[in-house]
Design an enzyme around this catalytic site. Structure first.
Site, mmCIF file in Angstrom:
data_model
loop_
_atom_site.group_PDB
_atom_site.id
_atom_site.type_symbol
_atom_site.label_atom_id
_atom_site.label_comp_id
_atom_site.label_asym_id
_atom_site.label_seq_id
_atom_site.Cartn_x
_atom_site.Cartn_y
_atom_site.Cartn_z
ATOM 1 N N ASP A 18 0.882 -1.162 0.000
ATOM 2 C CA ASP A 18 0.000 0.000 0.000
ATOM 3 C C ASP A 18 0.920 1.212 0.000
ATOM 4 O OD1 ASP A 18 -1.660 2.156 0.524
ATOM 5 O OD2 ASP A 18 -2.892 1.071 1.983
ATOM 6 N N ASN A 47 2.973 3.026 -10.839
ATOM 7 C CA ASN A 47 1.717 3.090 -11.588
ATOM 8 C C ASN A 47 0.502 3.375 -10.709
ATOM 9 O OD1 ASN A 47 -0.286 2.246 -13.838
ATOM 10 N ND2 ASN A 47 -0.691 0.766 -12.200
ATOM 11 N N TYR A 69 -6.554 15.992 -9.475
ATOM 12 C CA TYR A 69 -5.846 14.863 -10.086
ATOM 13 C C TYR A 69 -4.713 15.371 -10.972
ATOM 14 C CZ TYR A 69 -4.940 10.920 -13.213
ATOM 15 O OH TYR A 69 -4.326 9.938 -13.955
ATOM 16 N N LYS A 97 -0.384 14.996 -10.723
ATOM 17 C CA LYS A 97 0.496 14.496 -11.774
ATOM 18 C C LYS A 97 1.549 15.541 -12.165
ATOM 19 C CE LYS A 97 -1.339 10.416 -12.218
ATOM 20 N NZ LYS A 97 -0.580 9.195 -11.850
ATOM 21 N N THR A 123 -10.301 2.603 -18.035
ATOM 22 C CA THR A 123 -10.038 1.831 -16.824
ATOM 23 C C THR A 123 -11.026 2.253 -15.743
ATOM 24 O OG1 THR A 123 -8.492 3.441 -15.865
ATOM 25 C CG2 THR A 123 -7.558 1.791 -17.385
#
Length: 236
Positions: free
Chosen positions: A55, A82, A159, A163, A194
């Site tokens: 984790d 990832n 989000y 990144k 996904t």
């Protein structure tokens, strides 16, 4: 070693890496889900895979994963960060929730950073160590600056900013290790269908994993400290 590899792009990346002959450690927060992923890949003919419970948001879990890898191998050749989450809404910075931002950064930024810190000693033992940080075009400041007011980008503000921070980590770590054999890059899979986007993406997981695998395994044509996608360089 691939984090978040029990499903989606991570699982497909593991599959493609295994098919190339790499021994792949599938990092999974849930050990049972990781074992199911291993069983699935073995059914397709890939026996060179193994599950590692990790984790990335819990430092004790990351340390246990590193100790387990220490007991299994002499050197780690490739780390693919990832694992990530899209996070809850709203994410617009004018109306968003700071707690949503904290949760997203904990997984998408601090998780990869502390995983990399722990794995560095094992990577340093490799002749050609590689670190891949799986990023996204929505983390590109250049794309945001040129797009102007774009509701499709604004809705993923938290989000995207996580990144952006991950991309900064790529550049700065690469600069620190520039006199070493390390190759450190950010790679975007593109808008892939996904769980992260409720399968609304326009690319298949096979297509999404392809640039990750390519940059991770091929040195020709790919330098270090860059941001790559399917079409080559992505603007920062």
């Amino acid at each position: 070693m691939i984090t978040g590899a029990n499903k989606g792009i991570g699982l497909e990346t593991a599959k493609q890496m295994a098919e190339l002959g790499y021994y792949v450690y599938i990092g999974s927060r849930d050990k049972q889900k990781g074992m199911k992923a291993v069983e699935l890949l073995k059914k397709t003919g890939s026996n060179n895979v193994e599950c590692i419970e990790i984790d990335i948001t819990v430092i004790e879990s990351v340390k246990r994963a590193r100790m387990e890898l220490d007991s299994k191998l002499e050197a780690l050749d490739i780390l693919i960060n990832n694992a990530g989450i899209s996070g809850d809404q709203p994410q617009k910075f004018s109306t968003g929730n700071v707690e949503i931002l904290r949760k997203i950064f904990n997984t998408n930024f601090f998780g990869p950073v502390q995983t990399t810190y722990e794995m560095l000693p094992l990577l340093e033992k490799s002749k050609n160590p590689v670190i891949i940080n799986v990023s996204s075009e929505v983390g590109s400041l250049a794309i945001h600056a040129s797009a102007g007011k774009d509701p499709n980008l604004e809705v993923w503000g938290a989000y995207g900013s996580s990144k952006t921070a991950l991309n900064a980590f790529t550049v700065m770590l690469n600069n620190e290790l520039e006199d070493t054999p390390f190759r450190i890059n950010s790679v975007t899979p593109g808008y892939t269908a996904t769980d992260l986007n409720d399968h609304q993406g326009t690319k298949t997981v096979e297509e999404g994993a392809r640039p990750i695998v390519k940059v991770a395994t091929e040195s020709d044509g790919f330098t270090t400290g860059k941001f790559y996608g399917e079409q080559g360089n992505v603007p920062w």
